[in-house]
Scaffold this active site. Structure first.
Site, PDB file in Angstrom:
ATOM      1  N   GLU A 197       0.834  -1.206   0.000  1.00 50.50           N
ATOM      2  CA  GLU A 197       0.000   0.000   0.000  1.00 50.50           C
ATOM      3  C   GLU A 197       0.867   1.253   0.000  1.00 50.50           C
ATOM      4  OE1 GLU A 197      -2.377  -0.904   3.427  1.00 50.50           O
ATOM      5  OE2 GLU A 197      -3.192  -2.673   2.435  1.00 50.50           O
ATOM      6  N   GLU A 237      -5.357  -6.735   1.629  1.00 52.07           N
ATOM      7  CA  GLU A 237      -4.208  -7.588   1.936  1.00 52.07           C
ATOM      8  C   GLU A 237      -4.401  -9.004   1.420  1.00 52.07           C
ATOM      9  OE1 GLU A 237      -5.637  -5.515   4.066  1.00 52.07           O
ATOM     10  OE2 GLU A 237      -4.033  -4.139   4.654  1.00 52.07           O
ATOM     11  N   PHE A 257      -2.695  -6.516  10.599  1.00 52.23           N
ATOM     12  CA  PHE A 257      -3.649  -6.751   9.499  1.00 52.23           C
ATOM     13  C   PHE A 257      -3.547  -8.159   8.925  1.00 52.23           C
ATOM     14  CE2 PHE A 257      -2.987  -1.988   8.321  1.00 52.23           C
ATOM     15  CZ  PHE A 257      -3.561  -1.611   9.518  1.00 52.23           C
ATOM     16  N   HIS A 308      -2.781  -1.515  15.978  1.00 53.52           N
ATOM     17  CA  HIS A 308      -1.570  -1.205  15.200  1.00 53.52           C
ATOM     18  C   HIS A 308      -0.316  -1.336  16.057  1.00 53.52           C
ATOM     19  CE1 HIS A 308      -4.904   1.036  13.329  1.00 53.52           C
ATOM     20  NE2 HIS A 308      -4.275   0.847  12.180  1.00 53.52           N
TER      21      HIS A 308
END
Lengths: 337, 373
Positions: free
Chosen positions: A29, A70, A96, A139
């Site tokens: 990304e 993903e 993720f 995260h």
């Protein structure tokens, strides 16, 4: 020799391998960024700028910006690896991975075994992990024990800029899928890093301190803390060995066992959640195979079994600190004294 | 301030050293010392070595305790001539420390001598130049698998009175990893081109092990380039070589194996520290190094024997030659010195192994200084 940051060391490893081998590609990304916006090529270089500068040199053919999907692009990378490329895919945050479990565990990790050794999967998944970045529960995790659990994957945790460059080049040249975990708090750390390409073999622990009293096993950012603690305790007459396994799969069990045979005391520091992490794994290894050498119970220094808190005060309390590591070392030293 | 009071300061052994720890004092305070007497042991992260008295007199002050770490250049002790007044010594210490504090601040801002690179024979050669910049230079050439850091105890001492250049041979240190045929002729010729590139017509050549054979080859092929030759545990004087060392060095990839191999180099295996092993591994991990070492080993030591023996030709040289050997050398047999023509002085150092210039640095430095004037 020039000092380089962890971020620069990783960028240099990618650039040098892309120059050396035209089958190496990078995808993720915003790995270049600015796609579709005129004049904004190479706008991002990944969310923290690690891949910046690769697109202008190697072009959009080899530096691919992917959709925020993903499962699609990690699957595409696994397929590209199985059919002749050496993709380095960036899974922005390791948190993720939930949406691309199947691609990593059931596909990439199984190809070589299930095709009877006839297929190779030279895939690298680069991903950020770790707390201390004020990035909240989704995260900030350290999910490397989950990858370590799966046969067929190699799992790498570079603890410094020198380590990052050599281990990433090794990962790219390796024919198996490698999960390469970058601690986001280390990106601006600097040290001397050779300009030339070099490789650090997997499965050999790095001895960052050599001492006689206690073995501290630590990985990733925790190596830095363990070194600080070892240096501080040295003045109090406690000498510590610090072992950085570098890779949790393969794991250098010999170096860990040999060191504990010498010191008789073990402290394992692991930033991952405490159930089924590397601390429990390494403690079990030593309890099973070097129990007779132990002069004190094994101590594990880990976070509590909670999500990573967002409140800064709580996040700081959550992370294993040099103070907690130092206290654990003193405790094993005082046992039976 | 008169020379009657001499400062003993923390030496700088190698580029990476910025401090050192006093491990043990070997002379009592108030005891007489001669120049060259072993005063104390100093430990750095890389290596431990003895430090010798720079002057004769009385060790009148020991200013750093055992176990203490101080920066390079800091005052360790004072050696005073007999009759120096106590008050004068105290004043010396006080004034030295005041000046050192200022100098240390300045040094923190200035840049220390750094290795440079020059192209020789189409190859980038890394070298470190230090010293006076005057007179005939001394050129230091390391052995198989070594680098210019091997001279860490020699280059600074020799540089006090000479222009001293230490280089990384091709395939070594930070020089190019292309080693051509990898034979002695290639190494000697690269050395000649390196001297050309630095504009050095003649040099006092000092070579260790494979570097000894290389400088000997250079002096034989280009007699005008050598002002003198000092060969330390040199290759090239006999057929034997410790083949398990050569194959071990080329093959070792892991810390433990490497440590065992490196311990063969020293009479005292305790000198092989974690950092020393790590530095060698860091070098061996560089792209191209494995191939370079294999090529050189195959060309120079085929089947575990030395391909070229030059002992008899040493007599052809018109310049002074001396040979220094550690009696406990396990890599190249000291008996090879017997093949030299009569009249070539051979200095056997009883306590040293293959790395006499590290293990007996003071003595080796004196022998080189005596040769180079």
């Amino acid at each position: 020799m020039a000092k380089k940051s962890y971020r620069q060391a990783i960028n240099e490893a990618l650039a040098q391998e892309m120059r050396r081998d035209p089958t190496v590609i990078v995808m993720g990304e915003d790995n270049a960024g600015g796609l579709g916006a005129p004049g904004e090529d190479d706008a991002w270089g990944g969310v923290l700028g690690v891949t910046k500068g690769l697109m202008p040199e190697f072009g959009r053919e080899r530096v691919l910006d992917t959709p925020i999907s993903e499962s699609a692009f990690i699957g595409a990378a696994a397929g590209a690896a199985a059919t002749g490329l050496r993709p380095v895919a960036e899974l922005m945050f390791v948190d993720f991975m939930g949406v691309c479990f199947d691609q990593i565990f059931n596909q990439a990790g199984k190809f070589r075994y299930m095709f009877g050794g006839k297929a190779v999967t030279p895939l690298v998944v680069r991903t950020m992990y770790g707390a201390g970045f004020r990035a909240a529960s989704q995260h900030s995790q350290c999910l490397y024990p989950i990858f370590t659990h799966v046969p067929g994957l190699k799992v790498v945790l570079p603890s410094s800029p020198y380590e990052a460059k050599g281990l990433l080049i090794q990962a790219i040249r390796d024919d198996d899928p490698v999960i390469f975990l970058e601690h986001k708090v280390l990106y601006d750390d600097e040290e001397e890093v050779p300009d030339e390409p070099y490789t650090i073999p997997f499965g050999e622990a790095n001895l960052t301190r050599e001492g006689e009293d206690v073995t501290i096993v630590a990985m990733g950012r925790m190596v830095k803390f363990a070194n600080q603690v070892a240096d501080g305790l040295e003045t109090d007459g406690i000498s510590c060995t610090v072992l950085d396994p570098r890779t949790t799969s393969p794991l250098d069990t010999d170096s860990i066992l040999e060191s504990v045979e010498e010191t008789g005391r073990l402290v394992v520091v692991d930033e991952a959640s405490p159930r089924c992490n590397m601390a429990t794994d390494i403690s079990a290894l030593v309890a099973e195979r070097a129990f007779g050498a132990l002069k004190a119970p094994i101590r594990m220094v880990t976070p509590p079994h909670t999500p990573v808190p967002f409140a800064p005060e709580l996040e700081d309390l959550y992370i294993p600190s040099p103070e907690k590591i130092g206290a654990a070392v003193r405790e094993v030293m005082e046992h039976g004294a | 301030m008169s020379d009657a009071i001499q400062a003993v300061t923390m030496p700088k052994w190698g580029l990476a050293m910025d401090e050192g720890m006093v491990t043990v004092w070997l002379v009592e305070e108030g005891a007489p010392v001669a120049a060259g007497d072993e005063l104390l042991e100093i430990e750095t992260t890389k290596i431990t070595n003895v430090f010798e008295s720079p002057a004769a007199g009385t060790l009148s002050r020991r200013l750093v305790g055992e176990g203490e770490t101080v920066p390079v250049g800091a005052l360790l002790a004072v050696v005073a001539e007999d009759g120096a007044a106590e008050a004068e010594i105290d004043a010396f210490v006080e004034s030295f420390r005041a000046e050192f504090a200022v100098a240390a601040e300045a040094a923190a801002e200035s840049v220390a001598a750094e290795p440079e690179s020059v192209e020789a024979g189409g190859l980038a050669i890394n070298y470190l130049r230090a010293g006076t910049g005057e007179g005939v230079p001394i050129v230091l050439v390391h052995g198989f698998g070594g680098d210019l850091d091997n001279w860490l105890f020699n280059q600074p001492a020799l540089a006090e009175h000479h222009d001293v250049v230490a280089l990384d041979l091709p395939g070594h240190g930070r020089s190019a990893k292309d080693v051509g045929a990898g034979d002695l002729a290639f190494l000697s010729e690269t050395l000649a081109e390196f001297l050309d590139a630095l504009g050095i017509d003649r040099a006092h050549l000092v070579g260790h092990s494979l570097g000894g054979a290389a400088v000997l080859g250079l002096a034989l092929d280009h007699p005008k380039r050598a002002a003198s030759l000092t060969l330390i545990s040199p290759a090239g004087l006999g057929p034997e070589i410790n083949r398990s060392y050569i194959s071990g060095f080329v093959g070792a990839a892991r810390r433990k194996e490497m440590k065992g191999v490196l311990q063969m180099l020293f009479a005292d295996p305790g000198l092989v520290s974690r950092d020393l092993v790590e530095d060698v591994l860091k070098y061996k991990r560089l792209d191209g190094v494995a191939g370079a070492l294999e090529t050189i080993a195959r060309a120079v030591f085929p089947d575990g024997r030395q391909a070229v023996v030059l002992a008899e030709r040493v007599g052809d040289l018109a310049v002074p030659v001396q040979v220094i050997w550690g009696r406990r050398d396990e890599i190249v047999p000291p008996a090879h010195a017997e093949a030299l023509p009569p009249g070539v002085p051979v200095h056997m150092i009883e306590t040293a192994g293959h790395m006499a210039h590290m293990e007996a640095a003071g003595e080796v430095n004196r022998l080189i200084a005596a040769m180079t004037g």
